[in-house]
Design an enzyme around this catalytic site. Structure first.
Site, PDB file in Angstrom:
ATOM      1  N   SER B  45       0.522  -1.278   0.126  1.00  0.00           N
ATOM      2  CA  SER B  45       0.391  -0.526  -0.337  1.00  0.00           C
ATOM      3  C   SER B  45       0.643   0.902   0.397  1.00  0.00           C
ATOM      4  O   SER B  45       2.114   1.050   0.699  1.00  0.00           O
ATOM      5  CB  SER B  45      -1.027   0.409   0.990  1.00  0.00           C
ATOM      6  OG  SER B  45      -2.330   1.432   0.718  1.00  0.00           O
ATOM      7  N   GLU B  46       0.758   1.816  -1.210  1.00  0.00           N
ATOM      8  CA  GLU B  46       1.451   3.557  -1.304  1.00  0.00           C
ATOM      9  C   GLU B  46       1.185   4.251  -0.194  1.00  0.00           C
ATOM     10  O   GLU B  46       2.439   5.064   0.344  1.00  0.00           O
ATOM     11  CB  GLU B  46       1.642   4.060  -2.761  1.00  0.00           C
ATOM     12  CG  GLU B  46       0.091   4.633  -2.068  1.00  0.00           C
ATOM     13  CD  GLU B  46      -1.158   4.056  -2.934  1.00  0.00           C
ATOM     14  OE1 GLU B  46      -1.192   2.719  -2.906  1.00  0.00           O
ATOM     15  OE2 GLU B  46      -2.543   4.881  -3.280  1.00  0.00           O
ATOM     16  N   ASN B  47       0.803   4.035   0.747  1.00  0.00           N
ATOM     17  CA  ASN B  47       1.441   5.235   1.943  1.00  0.00           C
ATOM     18  C   ASN B  47       2.338   4.531   2.935  1.00  0.00           C
ATOM     19  O   ASN B  47       2.861   5.107   3.748  1.00  0.00           O
ATOM     20  CB  ASN B  47       0.610   5.215   2.754  1.00  0.00           C
ATOM     21  CG  ASN B  47      -1.148   3.891   3.263  1.00  0.00           C
ATOM     22  OD1 ASN B  47      -1.405   3.288   2.846  1.00  0.00           O
ATOM     23  ND2 ASN B  47      -0.909   4.248   4.779  1.00  0.00           N
TER      24      ASN B  47
END
Lengths: 233, 218
Positions: B45-47
């Site tokens: 997840s890019e966060n």
């Protein structure tokens, strides 16, 4: 040891003025500098430009500053979930610069690490690239993006020490590390401020050299935007 | 015709052993529920998390552990957390093997639009522009037509673009299609859906290579 501690949030935000450019860490409401935001509201500084991945929700995070019309310009990658933001943007009260998320992070890291600009493939062929230099490398097109310039960076960490060393927790890390040292003054607020020597140097995520002021924050609400759970069988 | 879970089930067949996969918000998130259990896959997840697990049990939510949709999540053994710059280094540097995301429009040359409807909706691109500009393999998960019944598979996108010439494969409620220099190549039909029906729902050029088989969804 070079001491970075300040007594409280008042001292931490000394020197913040109208018209400044501020970086604020966080992804959604996760890992946002809650104490610094509350103090910005209390100070009532106006016409500020905020560099932050999101703009909070209507009644929390940067939404609190929007509500008081303190923000002149918002630089973000995603601004959904905020009706007041949308209203101000559509009415022209608020200037908005939407930037791809990875580019936003890298523009912070470039400022931190001394790069004036970098090439990224993100946004090539879209309106994000309009007016920007593009160049081909190995058969692929890239867009030149410049490092941010900011007056203050407000970051939130889990633990920190008197020397300004920081350790983050979970996905509350997000944009906070790249913003450290990316502005003239970096202010870190931590859940737990410890004496120098308490943190294992092997475990430090951001060395204190990137932090000018550190203080222990209070009353963290840590609001969850999308509480999602599964049922126990 | 497939429902959202059906689309996710079909896309899950594209996820291979050893893949690092980024899932977008919406239908893509559902894909994680249908990946075969005998293969090893890690979700990014890019966060800032790799090795995402299921949603937490009630009472075990942690405000400091969320996905890019801001939902509370858990992590699996072998997981790691990292900052946003490093996260997009994973994406830009092509270390993530597969990106699955939603779209408002896709054109037959692989352009995608999914971040803005001028004058109506401006939420922002989030990480989508970085993802589509860099990923080797991009699969779009979407409905074949919009709420007004208009095709989302077009000769040319009408909305502001997210990326150019980047989409390779599309899975909709009606079909599986591949982007080729000659147009949308129809690979599979959804159960009970005729080629005619897919043609009607596709504004862009639709091409076929012999008989078009029906999707196999367990």
């Amino acid at each position: 040891m070079i001491r970075k501690t300040v007594a409280n949030v008042n001292e931490a935000l000394e020197g913040v003025q109208d018209g400044m450019t501020l970086m604020l860490g966080g992804f959604g409401l996760c890992g946002i500098p809650e104490n610094a935001i509350a103090q910005l509201v209390a100070l009532g500084v106006k016409d500020i430009t905020c560099i932050s991945n999101n703009a909070g929700v209507d009644d929390f995070g940067l939404g609190l500053l929007l509500h008081k019309h303190q923000i002149k310009k918002m630089i973000s990658s995603y601004v959904g979930e905020n009706d007041e933001f949308e209203r101000q943007m559509l009415s022209g009260e608020l200037e908005v610069e939407l930037t791809p998320q990875g580019t936003l992070a890298e523009k912070c890291r470039a400022a931190q690490g001394g790069f004036p600009a970098f090439f990224t493939p993100a946004g090539y062929g879209t309106e994000v690239a309009e007016g920007k230099e593009t160049r081909e490398f190995n058969g692929k097109m890239y867009v030149l993006e410049e490092a941010y310039k900011a007056d203050f960076a407000f970051v939130k960490a889990w633990k920190g020490d008197e020397a300004g060393n920081l350790i983050f927790k979970g996905t509350a890390r997000n944009f906070n590390p790249a913003m450290c040292g990316a502005a003239t003054i970096t202010v870190a607020e931590v859940e737990e401020l410890l004496p120098a020597g308490s943190l294992d140097p092997n475990q430090v995520h951001i060395p204190g050299i990137f932090v000018q002021r550190i203080f222990q924050g209070e009353n963290y609400e840590k609001r969850i935007e999308q509480r999602t759970v599964r049922q126990r069988n | 015709m497939l429902d959202k879970n059906g689309i996710a089930k079909r896309i899950a067949q594209e996820v291979k052993d050893g893949y690092y996969v980024n899932l977008g918000i919406g239908i893509p998130t559902l894909v994680a529920n249908f990946v075969r259990e005998d293969i090893d896959v890690e979700f990014q997840s890019e966060n800032g998390v790799l090795g995402m697990g299921p949603f937490p049990f009630e009472g075990e939510e942690d405000a400091d552990i969320i996905n890019a949709g801001k939902q509370t999540i858990t992590t699996l053994p072998g997981a790691s957390f990292f900052d946003s710059a490093l996260s997009f280094g994973m994406i830009r540097g092509k270390h993530v093997d597969l990106t699955i995301l939603g779209a408002m429009e896709v054109s037959q040359n692989g352009d995608i639009a999914n971040w803005k409807i001028p004058g109506k909706m401006v939420k922002g691109m989030g990480g989508a522009m970085d993802l589509v500009a860099s990923a080797e393999q991009i699969i779009v998960a979407m409905m074949h037509t919009n709420r007004a019944g208009e095709s989302k598979l077009l000769k040319q996108c009408s909305l502001p673009l997210t990326g150019v010439g980047c989409v390779k494969k599309i899975v909709t409620n009606l079909a599986v299609l591949e982007i080729t220099p000659d147009g949308f190549l129809l690979l599979e039909r959804a159960p009970g859906i005729s080629v005619e029906k897919i043609k009607e729902a596709t504004e862009g050029t639709l091409i076929m290579d012999g008989e078009v088989p029906e999707m196999k969804i367990a």
